[in-house]
Design a protein around this motif. Structure first.
Motif, PDB file in Angstrom:
ATOM      1  N   MET A   7       0.826  -1.206   0.000  1.00 42.54           N
ATOM      2  CA  MET A   7       0.000   0.000   0.000  1.00 42.54           C
ATOM      3  C   MET A   7       0.861   1.257   0.000  1.00 42.54           C
ATOM      4  N   LYS A   8       1.929   1.260   0.821  1.00 39.01           N
ATOM      5  CA  LYS A   8       2.798   2.424   0.892  1.00 39.01           C
ATOM      6  C   LYS A   8       3.508   2.645  -0.431  1.00 39.01           C
ATOM      7  N   THR A   9       3.948   1.537  -1.083  1.00 33.26           N
ATOM      8  CA  THR A   9       4.626   1.654  -2.365  1.00 33.26           C
ATOM      9  C   THR A   9       3.689   2.221  -3.423  1.00 33.26           C
ATOM     10  N   ASP A  10       2.433   1.743  -3.438  1.00 39.15           N
ATOM     11  CA  ASP A  10       1.456   2.242  -4.401  1.00 39.15           C
ATOM     12  C   ASP A  10       1.171   3.719  -4.176  1.00 39.15           C
ATOM     13  N   ALA A  11       1.130   4.156  -2.923  1.00 40.04           N
ATOM     14  CA  ALA A  11       0.845   5.554  -2.623  1.00 40.04           C
ATOM     15  C   ALA A  11       1.975   6.467  -3.084  1.00 40.04           C
ATOM     16  N   HIS A  12       3.209   5.961  -3.009  1.00 37.35           N
ATOM     17  CA  HIS A  12       4.362   6.777  -3.392  1.00 37.35           C
ATOM     18  C   HIS A  12       4.713   6.643  -4.868  1.00 37.35           C
ATOM     19  N   ARG A  13       4.050   5.747  -5.576  1.00 37.10           N
ATOM     20  CA  ARG A  13       4.393   5.491  -6.975  1.00 37.10           C
ATOM     21  C   ARG A  13       4.291   6.740  -7.859  1.00 37.10           C
ATOM     22  N   PRO A  14       3.191   7.528  -7.795  1.00 36.81           N
ATOM     23  CA  PRO A  14       3.119   8.721  -8.637  1.00 36.81           C
ATOM     24  C   PRO A  14       4.272   9.699  -8.370  1.00 36.81           C
ATOM     25  N   HIS A  15       4.621   9.870  -7.094  1.00 38.41           N
ATOM     26  CA  HIS A  15       5.723  10.774  -6.761  1.00 38.41           C
ATOM     27  C   HIS A  15       7.044  10.259  -7.314  1.00 38.41           C
ATOM     28  N   LEU A  16       7.261   8.948  -7.222  1.00 38.44           N
ATOM     29  CA  LEU A  16       8.500   8.367  -7.734  1.00 38.44           C
ATOM     30  C   LEU A  16       8.586   8.501  -9.249  1.00 38.44           C
ATOM     31  N   LEU A  17       7.469   8.287  -9.939  1.00 40.80           N
ATOM     32  CA  LEU A  17       7.457   8.413 -11.392  1.00 40.80           C
ATOM     33  C   LEU A  17       7.720   9.858 -11.812  1.00 40.80           C
ATOM     34  N   ALA A  18       7.111  10.806 -11.101  1.00 39.62           N
ATOM     35  CA  ALA A  18       7.335  12.218 -11.417  1.00 39.62           C
ATOM     36  C   ALA A  18       8.786  12.610 -11.174  1.00 39.62           C
ATOM     37  N   THR A  19       9.373  12.105 -10.093  1.00 35.98           N
ATOM     38  CA  THR A  19      10.778  12.386  -9.805  1.00 35.98           C
ATOM     39  C   THR A  19      11.681  11.796 -10.883  1.00 35.98           C
ATOM     40  N   ALA A  20      11.382  10.557 -11.308  1.00 36.10           N
ATOM     41  CA  ALA A  20      12.165   9.928 -12.368  1.00 36.10           C
ATOM     42  C   ALA A  20      12.059  10.720 -13.673  1.00 36.10           C
ATOM     43  N   ALA A  21      10.863  11.223 -13.969  1.00 30.08           N
ATOM     44  CA  ALA A  21      10.672  12.027 -15.178  1.00 30.08           C
ATOM     45  C   ALA A  21      11.480  13.318 -15.104  1.00 30.08           C
ATOM     46  N   ALA A  22      11.511  13.941 -13.919  1.00 31.19           N
ATOM     47  CA  ALA A  22      12.293  15.168 -13.745  1.00 31.19           C
ATOM     48  C   ALA A  22      13.784  14.897 -13.923  1.00 31.19           C
ATOM     49  N   VAL A  23      14.252  13.753 -13.428  1.00 31.32           N
ATOM     50  CA  VAL A  23      15.668  13.393 -13.578  1.00 31.32           C
ATOM     51  C   VAL A  23      16.025  13.219 -15.054  1.00 31.32           C
ATOM     52  N   VAL A  24      15.170  12.518 -15.800  1.00 34.86           N
ATOM     53  CA  VAL A  24      15.406  12.342 -17.236  1.00 34.86           C
ATOM     54  C   VAL A  24      15.482  13.703 -17.930  1.00 34.86           C
ATOM     55  N   THR A  25      14.592  14.605 -17.545  1.00 28.45           N
ATOM     56  CA  THR A  25      14.562  15.930 -18.160  1.00 28.45           C
ATOM     57  C   THR A  25      15.859  16.688 -17.944  1.00 28.45           C
ATOM     58  N   VAL A  26      16.311  16.791 -16.696  1.00 31.37           N
ATOM     59  CA  VAL A  26      17.490  17.615 -16.427  1.00 31.37           C
ATOM     60  C   VAL A  26      18.749  17.012 -17.041  1.00 31.37           C
ATOM     61  N   VAL A  27      18.834  15.671 -17.094  1.00 32.38           N
ATOM     62  CA  VAL A  27      20.006  15.035 -17.714  1.00 32.38           C
ATOM     63  C   VAL A  27      20.042  15.338 -19.207  1.00 32.38           C
ATOM     64  N   LEU A  28      18.907  15.209 -19.883  1.00 34.70           N
ATOM     65  CA  LEU A  28      18.871  15.461 -21.321  1.00 34.70           C
ATOM     66  C   LEU A  28      19.030  16.944 -21.634  1.00 34.70           C
ATOM     67  N   TRP A  29      18.457  17.828 -20.815  1.00 29.25           N
ATOM     68  CA  TRP A  29      18.649  19.259 -21.045  1.00 29.25           C
ATOM     69  C   TRP A  29      20.098  19.662 -20.829  1.00 29.25           C
ATOM     70  N   ALA A  30      20.765  19.030 -19.884  1.00 29.47           N
ATOM     71  CA  ALA A  30      22.188  19.314 -19.689  1.00 29.47           C
ATOM     72  C   ALA A  30      22.989  18.882 -20.919  1.00 29.47           C
ATOM     73  N   SER A  31      22.649  17.724 -21.489  1.00 25.75           N
ATOM     74  CA  SER A  31      23.349  17.261 -22.683  1.00 25.75           C
ATOM     75  C   SER A  31      23.119  18.190 -23.868  1.00 25.75           C
ATOM     76  N   ALA A  32      21.985  18.921 -23.849  1.00 28.64           N
ATOM     77  CA  ALA A  32      21.677  19.834 -24.948  1.00 28.64           C
ATOM     78  C   ALA A  32      22.707  20.946 -25.055  1.00 28.64           C
ATOM     79  N   PHE A  33      23.233  21.427 -23.914  1.00 26.96           N
ATOM     80  CA  PHE A  33      24.217  22.497 -23.955  1.00 26.96           C
ATOM     81  C   PHE A  33      25.475  22.050 -24.695  1.00 26.96           C
ATOM     82  N   VAL A  34      25.862  20.792 -24.500  1.00 28.49           N
ATOM     83  CA  VAL A  34      27.030  20.254 -25.193  1.00 28.49           C
ATOM     84  C   VAL A  34      26.749  20.139 -26.687  1.00 28.49           C
TER      85      VAL A  34
END
Length: 321
Positions: free
Chosen positions: A1-28
């Motif tokens: 139950m706790k894992t299911d409750a935190h799943r949306p937050h974890l997915l959003a955090t993972a999406a944010a991580v993907v974004t900042v890594v790829l945006w950083a690569s854009a500068f290069v």
């Protein structure tokens, strides 16, 4: 139950991580492709590549057209963020050194926080403000350590500042649209709007592509498929599940990642001051992304409840959890 409750937050955090890594690569990638492509041509080529990738994904997923109520936000974000921002940033980076550009553009998250609080009613908790302060200090440190003497121009600084303003306004405009349409729809049609805005540079794109080395063209396609199509979609996914202010603060991780990628890809060894600034950027993001602990929220909630008379045999400590 706790894992299911935190799943949306974890997915959003993972999406944010993907974004900042790829945006950083854009500068290069921008630094590499910018030698062969003019600012407008690079922006248009990037957006066209992104639109093709996003359009194909929409067809596969059968997304369809966004509802009419979402078009205002999609249109504004497309014009300001996908269109104007990319041209202004590309042009600005040709006028100033990388450190100055990073320093000026990082005014954007502060503007997002101010606009989000004013127009969207975003909360400004102390941890978010503290994290943004630490990250901004890190961005200033990185910018100053990477800036070369005499490498800046008034035009370049103004262009980077305009890019930061367009970025902030585009994010705030995009947020309401994500409540009415999917992240993929908002990103796809925002990208298409940006491409239409950049169509006046079509002739320059054809000319530059005819003379550009294959590596520069591949960099442009990479910018369209990954930092644009994928990263803007993961950004929209995360933004739909948090506030604009918090997402803006997350992008302060970009300067630190740019330093690391420049070190690994371009062989540009950072100095101690640059590394210290990068650590500050990441530390500030970590602070801004933390949330109030559950038991603290429970205490506040309990304090706001009107006390009820104790029933016979009830404990003064209240009901068990």
């Amino acid at each position: 139950m706790k894992t299911d409750a935190h799943r949306p937050h974890l997915l959003a955090t993972a999406a944010a991580v993907v974004t900042v890594v790829l945006w950083a690569s854009a500068f290069v990638a921008i630094r590499s492709a910018g030698d062969a492509y003019s600012p407008g041509a690079l922006a248009l080529g990037r957006l066209l590549a992104g639109a093709v990738a996003l359009g194909a994904l929409c067809v596969v997923r059968r997304e369809g057209w966004p509802p009419r109520s979402a078009w205002r936000g999609i249109g504004l974000s497309g014009v300001l963020w996908f269109g104007f921002y990319m041209v202004a940033l590309n042009w600005g980076e040709q006028q100033v050194d990388a450190g100055t550009a990073a320093l000026v553009v990082n005014v954007g998250p502060l503007l997002i926080a101010l606009l989000g609080a004013r127009l969207l009613g975003d909360a400004m908790p102390p941890r978010l403000l503290a994290g943004m302060g630490v990250s901004f200090a890190g961005a200033v440190t990185v910018g100053l350590s990477m800036s070369s003497g005499g490498g800046s121009s008034v035009l370049g600084v103004v262009l980077c500042l305009l890019a930061a303003m367009a970025y902030a306004a585009g994010v705030v405009a995009q947020k309401p649209a994500l409540g009415r349409a999917s992240a993929l729809q908002v990103t796809t049609f925002g990208c298409l709007v940006g491409a239409v805005v950049c169509l006046p540079f079509a002739g320059q794109l054809v000319t530059d592509a005819a003379h550009a080395p294959v590596s520069a063209t591949l960099d442009m396609v990479y910018l369209g498929v990954f930092p644009t199509a994928l990263a803007f979609t993961t950004w929209a996914y995360a933004l739909a599940r948090t506030t604009a202010s918090r997402m803006g603060a997350t992008t302060y991780a970009v300067p630190a990642l740019v330093v690391l990628m420049s070190w690994l890809v371009l062989g540009e060894v950072p100095g101690l001051l640059t590394l210290a600034g990068g650590v500050l950027c990441l530390a500030g993001v970590a602070v801004s992304r933390t949330r109030t602990r559950p038991h603290a929220r429970a205490v506040v909630t309990a304090a706001e409840v009107t006390p009820q008379p104790l029933s016979e045999g009830a404990s003064e400590t209240g009901p068990g959890r």
